[in-house]
Write an enzyme that holds these catalytic residues in place. Structure first.
Site, PDB file in Angstrom:
ATOM      1  N   ASP A  37      69.804  72.168  54.634  1.00 22.54           N
ATOM      2  CA  ASP A  37      70.294  73.172  55.580  1.00 22.54           C
ATOM      3  C   ASP A  37      71.767  73.433  55.281  1.00 22.54           C
ATOM      4  OD1 ASP A  37      68.989  74.117  58.545  1.00 22.54           O
ATOM      5  OD2 ASP A  37      71.128  74.469  58.290  1.00 22.54           O
ATOM      6  N   ASP A  63      73.415  75.713  50.950  1.00 21.15           N
ATOM      7  CA  ASP A  63      73.435  77.143  51.293  1.00 21.15           C
ATOM      8  C   ASP A  63      72.518  77.833  50.290  1.00 21.15           C
ATOM      9  OD1 ASP A  63      73.895  79.826  51.638  1.00 21.15           O
ATOM     10  OD2 ASP A  63      76.070  79.716  51.451  1.00 21.15           O
ATOM     11  N   VAL A  64      71.423  78.418  50.770  1.00 22.21           N
ATOM     12  CA  VAL A  64      70.431  78.978  49.833  1.00 22.21           C
ATOM     13  C   VAL A  64      70.983  80.158  49.031  1.00 22.21           C
ATOM     14  CG1 VAL A  64      68.387  78.217  51.111  1.00 22.21           C
ATOM     15  CG2 VAL A  64      69.375  80.476  51.601  1.00 22.21           C
ATOM     16  N   ASN A  90      62.410  78.657  53.600  1.00 21.62           N
ATOM     17  CA  ASN A  90      62.349  79.005  55.029  1.00 21.62           C
ATOM     18  C   ASN A  90      63.660  79.552  55.570  1.00 21.62           C
ATOM     19  OD1 ASN A  90      61.498  78.540  58.012  1.00 21.62           O
ATOM     20  ND2 ASN A  90      63.303  77.222  57.738  1.00 21.62           N
ATOM     21  N   TYR A 156      67.328  93.160  57.450  1.00 23.41           N
ATOM     22  CA  TYR A 156      66.380  92.046  57.496  1.00 23.41           C
ATOM     23  C   TYR A 156      65.008  92.524  57.017  1.00 23.41           C
ATOM     24  CZ  TYR A 156      63.825  88.146  59.827  1.00 23.41           C
ATOM     25  OH  TYR A 156      63.030  87.057  60.131  1.00 23.41           O
ATOM     26  N   LYS A 160      63.077  91.012  53.772  1.00 24.95           N
ATOM     27  CA  LYS A 160      61.785  90.329  53.925  1.00 24.95           C
ATOM     28  C   LYS A 160      60.687  91.073  53.158  1.00 24.95           C
ATOM     29  CE  LYS A 160      63.014  86.879  56.624  1.00 24.95           C
ATOM     30  NZ  LYS A 160      62.925  85.481  56.203  1.00 24.95           N
ATOM     31  N   ILE A 191      58.630  84.240  67.149  1.00 21.14           N
ATOM     32  CA  ILE A 191      58.526  82.796  67.358  1.00 21.14           C
ATOM     33  C   ILE A 191      59.651  82.340  68.280  1.00 21.14           C
ATOM     34  CG2 ILE A 191      58.486  80.538  66.215  1.00 21.14           C
ATOM     35  CD1 ILE A 191      56.163  82.439  65.366  1.00 21.14           C
TER      36      ILE A 191
HETATM   37  N1  NAD Z   1      61.944  83.129  64.862  1.00 20.90           N
HETATM   38  C1  NAD Z   1      61.257  84.227  64.585  1.00 20.90           C
HETATM   39  O1  NAD Z   1      60.858  84.992  65.496  1.00 20.90           O
HETATM   40  C2  NAD Z   1      60.940  84.578  63.158  1.00 20.90           C
HETATM   41  C3  NAD Z   1      60.064  85.649  62.942  1.00 20.90           C
HETATM   42  C4  NAD Z   1      59.770  86.006  61.628  1.00 20.90           C
HETATM   43  C5  NAD Z   1      60.312  85.304  60.580  1.00 20.90           C
HETATM   44  N2  NAD Z   1      61.161  84.262  60.821  1.00 20.90           N
HETATM   45  C6  NAD Z   1      61.722  83.585  59.659  1.00 20.90           C
HETATM   46  O2  NAD Z   1      61.430  82.211  59.716  1.00 20.90           O
HETATM   47  C7  NAD Z   1      62.463  81.479  59.090  1.00 20.90           C
HETATM   48  C8  NAD Z   1      62.983  80.411  60.032  1.00 20.90           C
HETATM   49  O3  NAD Z   1      63.408  81.038  61.217  1.00 20.90           O
HETATM   50  P1  NAD Z   1      63.789  80.241  62.542  1.00 20.90           P
HETATM   51  O4  NAD Z   1      63.311  81.076  63.665  1.00 20.90           O
HETATM   52  O5  NAD Z   1      63.390  78.831  62.467  1.00 20.90           O
HETATM   53  O6  NAD Z   1      65.394  80.388  62.457  1.00 20.90           O
HETATM   54  P2  NAD Z   1      66.544  79.488  63.092  1.00 20.90           P
HETATM   55  O7  NAD Z   1      67.750  80.355  63.147  1.00 20.90           O
HETATM   56  O8  NAD Z   1      66.085  78.852  64.349  1.00 20.90           O
HETATM   57  O9  NAD Z   1      66.766  78.349  61.981  1.00 20.90           O
HETATM   58  C9  NAD Z   1      67.198  78.721  60.696  1.00 20.90           C
HETATM   59  C10 NAD Z   1      67.788  77.532  59.982  1.00 20.90           C
HETATM   60  O10 NAD Z   1      68.233  78.007  58.700  1.00 20.90           O
HETATM   61  C11 NAD Z   1      69.547  77.563  58.480  1.00 20.90           C
HETATM   62  N3  NAD Z   1      70.235  78.509  57.625  1.00 20.90           N
HETATM   63  C12 NAD Z   1      70.738  79.729  57.943  1.00 20.90           C
HETATM   64  N4  NAD Z   1      71.338  80.279  56.885  1.00 20.90           N
HETATM   65  C13 NAD Z   1      71.200  79.401  55.862  1.00 20.90           C
HETATM   66  C14 NAD Z   1      71.602  79.394  54.510  1.00 20.90           C
HETATM   67  N5  NAD Z   1      72.311  80.400  53.988  1.00 20.90           N
HETATM   68  N6  NAD Z   1      71.268  78.345  53.740  1.00 20.90           N
HETATM   69  C15 NAD Z   1      70.584  77.297  54.262  1.00 20.90           C
HETATM   70  N7  NAD Z   1      70.194  77.231  55.537  1.00 20.90           N
HETATM   71  C16 NAD Z   1      70.499  78.269  56.327  1.00 20.90           C
HETATM   72  C17 NAD Z   1      70.188  77.450  59.853  1.00 20.90           C
HETATM   73  O11 NAD Z   1      71.293  76.552  59.859  1.00 20.90           O
HETATM   74  C18 NAD Z   1      69.017  76.959  60.691  1.00 20.90           C
HETATM   75  O12 NAD Z   1      68.951  75.543  60.705  1.00 20.90           O
HETATM   76  C19 NAD Z   1      63.526  82.503  58.686  1.00 20.90           C
HETATM   77  O13 NAD Z   1      63.345  82.864  57.344  1.00 20.90           O
HETATM   78  C20 NAD Z   1      63.224  83.662  59.583  1.00 20.90           C
HETATM   79  O14 NAD Z   1      63.694  84.884  59.047  1.00 20.90           O
HETATM   80  C21 NAD Z   1      61.484  83.888  62.089  1.00 20.90           C
END
Ligand code: NAD
Length: 268
Positions: A37, A63-64, A90, A156, A160, A191
């Site tokens: 993370d 950092d991805v 993710n 976004y 995606k 989610i």
């Molecule tokens: N929550 C939703 O409704 C939803 C819907 C569709 C897709 N997604 C996708 O699911 C994935 C996870 O989402 P989530 O809801 O758990 O998000 P979240 O924001 O709750 O958690 C994301 C995590 O990624 C980390 N992060 C952010 N930028 C980063 C980087 N540059 N490098 C490494 N880590 C990084 C953050 O510190 C955090 O721990 C994401 O790709 C998001 O786009 C989420």
């Protein structure tokens, strides 16, 4: 059931939300997990919790969007566990900006994390998995924002949507080259994770579950179960596929917006 026993899995953005629960579920199912993370403290907490519960995990700051961080993260998996079998791309972020207010800098940051980060991950994963004894599995987390408008901001949605074709192109390439690596995309719907904290108080958030045919918001575990399925050999005939986990959102809005069934009885 230990569906990924002995496999080594790296999950980006594993510090909270979907990534955290995916790390936990993979560990419970027998994987050795590399929790990465951008927030090292959050990754540490998740890895420590897994270890306290009897699982195997390490945490890596990552950092991805940073190429060198990828070398370090995958290097940590190889050094500690000797291989990489599963990579879950993710990590993601959204600025929730309207198009007319999106600066070029905002657009680029969104592409850099959500699309370039996945490219760097897929490339790193392929290079690490080529020559493995078993099958490699790379799982890219996109969003239903890649499939329809109105559920995310434009940068976004574009990023995606890029993940969708990146996955298919890389999956076909790996198959053609005989690399024994499967690559698939998961499309989560809405989610209930920390990512949505900024919109949690909006009227739309309160209404959204009424619009979903399944009648509730998604939970991180709903997506983590898809991750486990794609990580395991249960999905051995899947590559380049789209796994939509959205409570029916892309099937069509429920909520009976037109009152179609409020006419007082069957129509003859
Ligand atoms: N929550 C939703 O409704 C939803 C819907 C569709 C897709 N997604 C996708 O699911 C994935 C996870 O989402 P989530 O809801 O758990 O998000 P979240 O924001 O709750 O958690 C994301 C995590 O990624 C980390 N992060 C952010 N930028 C980063 C980087 N540059 N490098 C490494 N880590 C990084 C953050 O510190 C955090 O721990 C994401 O790709 C998001 O786009 C989420």
């Amino acid at each position: 059931m230990n569906r990924v026993d002995g496999k080594v899995a790296l999950v980006t953005g594993g510090g909270r939300g979907i990534g955290k629960v995916s790390c936990e579920l993979l560990a419970q199912a027998g994987a050795k997990v590399v929790v990465t993370d951008i927030n090292p403290a959050a990754a540490d907490v998740v890895a420590n919790e897994i270890v306290s519960s009897g699982g195997v995990a390490i945490a890596v700051q990552h950092d991805v969007a940073n190429e060198n961080d990828w070398k370090n993260a995958v290097g940590a998996a190889l050094e500690r566990y000797g291989k990489l079998d599963v990579l879950v791309n993710n990590a993601g972020m959204s600025l929730f900006n309207e198009c007319k207010d999106t600066s070029l800098e905002d657009w680029r940051r969104t592409q850099s994390v959500n699309l370039e980060g996945v490219f760097l991950g897929v490339r790193s994963g392929i290079n690490a998995m080529i020559g493995n004894e078993g099958v490699g599995s790379i799982i890219n987390i996109a969003s239903i924002g890649a499939l329809l408008g109105g559920v995310s901001d434009v940068s976004y949605a574009a990023a995606k949507s890029g993940v969708r074709m990146l996955t298919k192109a890389a999956a076909v390439e790996c198959g053609t080259k005989g690399y024994n690596i499967r690559i698939n995309t998961i499309y989560p719907g809405t989610i209930d994770s920390p990512m949505n904290d900024v919109v949690r108080d909006s009227p739309g958030w309160r209404m959204i579950k009424k619009l979903l045919p399944i009648g509730r918001l998604g939970l991180p575990i709903d997506i983590a179960r898809g991750v486990l399925f794609l990580a395991s050999d249960d999905s051995s005939f899947m590559t380049g596929s789209d796994l939509v986990i959205d409570g029916g959102a892309t099937a069509g809005a429920s909520g009976d917006i037109l009152g179609l069934f409020d006419h007082g009885g069957p129509q003859r």
